[in-house]
Scaffold this motif. Structure first.
Motif, PDB file in Angstrom:
ATOM      1  N   GLN A 184     -36.941 -23.591 106.419  1.00 48.04           N
ATOM      2  CA  GLN A 184     -36.856 -22.937 105.151  1.00 48.04           C
ATOM      3  C   GLN A 184     -37.225 -24.061 103.977  1.00 48.04           C
ATOM      4  OE1 GLN A 184     -33.685 -20.281 103.921  1.00 48.04           O
ATOM      5  NE2 GLN A 184     -33.575 -21.537 102.134  1.00 48.04           N
ATOM      6  N   ARG A 185     -36.618 -25.151 104.124  1.00 46.37           N
ATOM      7  CA  ARG A 185     -37.008 -26.084 103.073  1.00 46.37           C
ATOM      8  C   ARG A 185     -38.359 -26.436 103.078  1.00 46.37           C
ATOM      9  NH1 ARG A 185     -36.099 -32.260 103.548  1.00 46.37           N
ATOM     10  NH2 ARG A 185     -36.465 -32.970 101.780  1.00 46.37           N
ATOM     11  N   ASP A 186     -39.113 -26.433 104.748  1.00 51.98           N
ATOM     12  CA  ASP A 186     -40.576 -26.880 104.546  1.00 51.98           C
ATOM     13  C   ASP A 186     -41.399 -25.743 103.551  1.00 51.98           C
ATOM     14  OD1 ASP A 186     -40.259 -29.117 106.209  1.00 51.98           O
ATOM     15  OD2 ASP A 186     -40.426 -27.887 108.067  1.00 51.98           O
ATOM     16  N   VAL A 187     -41.061 -24.556 103.993  1.00 55.84           N
ATOM     17  CA  VAL A 187     -41.867 -23.581 103.205  1.00 55.84           C
ATOM     18  C   VAL A 187     -41.519 -23.475 101.595  1.00 55.84           C
ATOM     19  CG1 VAL A 187     -42.092 -21.060 103.167  1.00 55.84           C
ATOM     20  CG2 VAL A 187     -41.788 -22.078 105.431  1.00 55.84           C
ATOM     21  N   GLN A 188     -40.449 -23.755 101.435  1.00 55.31           N
ATOM     22  CA  GLN A 188     -40.084 -23.498 100.177  1.00 55.31           C
ATOM     23  C   GLN A 188     -40.742 -25.095  99.267  1.00 55.31           C
ATOM     24  OE1 GLN A 188     -35.583 -23.771  99.030  1.00 55.31           O
ATOM     25  NE2 GLN A 188     -36.266 -24.171  96.886  1.00 55.31           N
ATOM     26  N   TRP A 189     -40.804 -26.205  99.947  1.00 57.41           N
ATOM     27  CA  TRP A 189     -41.377 -27.138  99.386  1.00 57.41           C
ATOM     28  C   TRP A 189     -42.989 -26.954  99.372  1.00 57.41           C
ATOM     29  CZ3 TRP A 189     -45.246 -29.975 101.767  1.00 57.41           C
ATOM     30  CH2 TRP A 189     -45.601 -31.379 101.196  1.00 57.41           C
ATOM     31  N   TRP A 190     -43.604 -26.492 100.167  1.00 57.43           N
ATOM     32  CA  TRP A 190     -44.964 -26.344 100.356  1.00 57.43           C
ATOM     33  C   TRP A 190     -45.388 -25.360  99.459  1.00 57.43           C
ATOM     34  CZ3 TRP A 190     -48.557 -22.520 101.818  1.00 57.43           C
ATOM     35  CH2 TRP A 190     -50.053 -22.962 102.153  1.00 57.43           C
ATOM     36  N   THR A 191     -44.762 -24.348  99.053  1.00 56.52           N
ATOM     37  CA  THR A 191     -45.182 -23.165  98.198  1.00 56.52           C
ATOM     38  C   THR A 191     -44.386 -23.505  96.848  1.00 56.52           C
ATOM     39  OG1 THR A 191     -42.935 -21.793  98.578  1.00 56.52           O
ATOM     40  CG2 THR A 191     -44.887 -21.285 100.173  1.00 56.52           C
ATOM     41  N   GLY A 192     -43.280 -23.990  96.432  1.00 62.87           N
ATOM     42  CA  GLY A 192     -42.885 -24.346  95.341  1.00 62.87           C
ATOM     43  C   GLY A 192     -42.111 -23.197  94.966  1.00 62.87           C
ATOM     44  N   TRP A 193     -41.690 -22.286  95.767  1.00 64.42           N
ATOM     45  CA  TRP A 193     -40.764 -20.877  95.236  1.00 64.42           C
ATOM     46  C   TRP A 193     -39.342 -21.301  95.207  1.00 64.42           C
ATOM     47  CZ3 TRP A 193     -43.178 -17.883  99.977  1.00 64.42           C
ATOM     48  CH2 TRP A 193     -44.355 -17.339  99.547  1.00 64.42           C
ATOM     49  N   THR A 194     -38.470 -20.489  94.797  1.00 64.47           N
ATOM     50  CA  THR A 194     -37.304 -20.584  94.678  1.00 64.47           C
ATOM     51  C   THR A 194     -36.576 -20.176  96.026  1.00 64.47           C
ATOM     52  OG1 THR A 194     -36.982 -18.187  94.353  1.00 64.47           O
ATOM     53  CG2 THR A 194     -37.105 -19.625  92.440  1.00 64.47           C
ATOM     54  N   VAL A 195     -35.436 -20.526  96.283  1.00 64.95           N
ATOM     55  CA  VAL A 195     -34.640 -20.429  97.760  1.00 64.95           C
ATOM     56  C   VAL A 195     -34.613 -18.882  97.917  1.00 64.95           C
ATOM     57  CG1 VAL A 195     -32.372 -20.427  98.716  1.00 64.95           C
ATOM     58  CG2 VAL A 195     -33.190 -22.497  97.517  1.00 64.95           C
ATOM     59  N   ALA A 196     -34.492 -18.046  97.009  1.00 66.45           N
ATOM     60  CA  ALA A 196     -34.486 -16.603  97.258  1.00 66.45           C
ATOM     61  C   ALA A 196     -35.848 -15.968  97.500  1.00 66.45           C
ATOM     62  CB  ALA A 196     -33.786 -15.815  95.645  1.00 66.45           C
ATOM     63  N   ASN A 197     -36.880 -16.467  96.855  1.00 73.69           N
ATOM     64  CA  ASN A 197     -38.068 -15.867  97.220  1.00 73.69           C
ATOM     65  C   ASN A 197     -38.416 -16.576  98.578  1.00 73.69           C
ATOM     66  OD1 ASN A 197     -38.549 -14.599  95.026  1.00 73.69           O
ATOM     67  ND2 ASN A 197     -39.855 -16.324  93.847  1.00 73.69           N
ATOM     68  N   THR A 198     -38.029 -17.814  98.652  1.00 72.07           N
ATOM     69  CA  THR A 198     -38.575 -18.351 100.330  1.00 72.07           C
ATOM     70  C   THR A 198     -37.729 -17.453 101.385  1.00 72.07           C
ATOM     71  OG1 THR A 198     -39.015 -20.570  99.326  1.00 72.07           O
ATOM     72  CG2 THR A 198     -38.573 -20.341 101.872  1.00 72.07           C
TER      73      THR A 198
END
Length: 189
Positions: free
Chosen positions: A34-48
């Protein structure tokens, strides 16, 4: 994001666009955390999290006891060990840059390969792990520095790959836009 429909492009609703982006990221780079996806997209935890749920991401156990995600239907069985291989990848290559959780292929070499803004320099890979850096001198010669000793036979493979890359580049010169300290030292040596 937009999608092609009869008559032209049509914007997707933000939730659908996030789901599609995660689907494409997992297809290209999964499994990932989840952290990879969040880092790559720049989204919030909730959106990720919502996008991972929306795509139907499947939880999988990664090395080190970390939880990762794949797409539904991805093969999650153990994969056989590949034959030994060597690769010289350029600066900012997505193979090096796609994950926030890089320990599985980067080890302790981040400070030698990334600048202060997180831009990766050219890397030397052996069997799925980064083991060094490379640069091209003004003469065109491709040089490398290994951060660990893989053994004489593997060093020979790395040297052969450096020579092949130099021959392939020929008269062309490659210089990263964001050169790190290791690259500068190698290119100047």
């Amino acid at each position: 994001m937009e999608r092609w429909v009869e008559g032209g492009l049509e914007p997707w609703p933000p939730e659908r666009a996030r789901i599609e982006l995660v689907r494409r990221w997992l297809a290209a780079f999964g499994p990932g955390t989840q952290r990879d996806v969040q880092w790559w997209t720049g989204w919030t935890v909730a959106n990720t999290r919502a996008a991972l749920v929306g795509v139907g991401a499947v939880e999988v156990a990664l090395d080190g006891g970390v939880t990762g995600f794949t797409l539904p239907g991805d093969n999650t069985a153990e994969t056989p060990e590949p034959e030994p291989w060597v690769a010289f990848l350029p600066a900012l290559d997505t193979t090096t840059m796609a994950w926030a959780e890089r320990e599985f292929y980067l080890g302790e070499y981040a400070t030698l390969l990334f600048d202060t803004n997180g831009n990766a320099g050219p890397t030397v890979w052996l069997d799925g792990r980064i083991v060094g850096a490379w640069a091209q001198r003004p003469t065109g010669e491709v040089v490398h520095r290994l951060f660990e000793d893989p053994g004489r036979e593997r060093i020979g493979s790395v040297d052969a790959e450096a020579a092949a890359l130099g021959a392939w580049l020929g008269q062309d010169r490659v210089f990263p836009r964001f050169p790190n300290q290791t690259f500068r030292e190698l290119a100047a040596s």
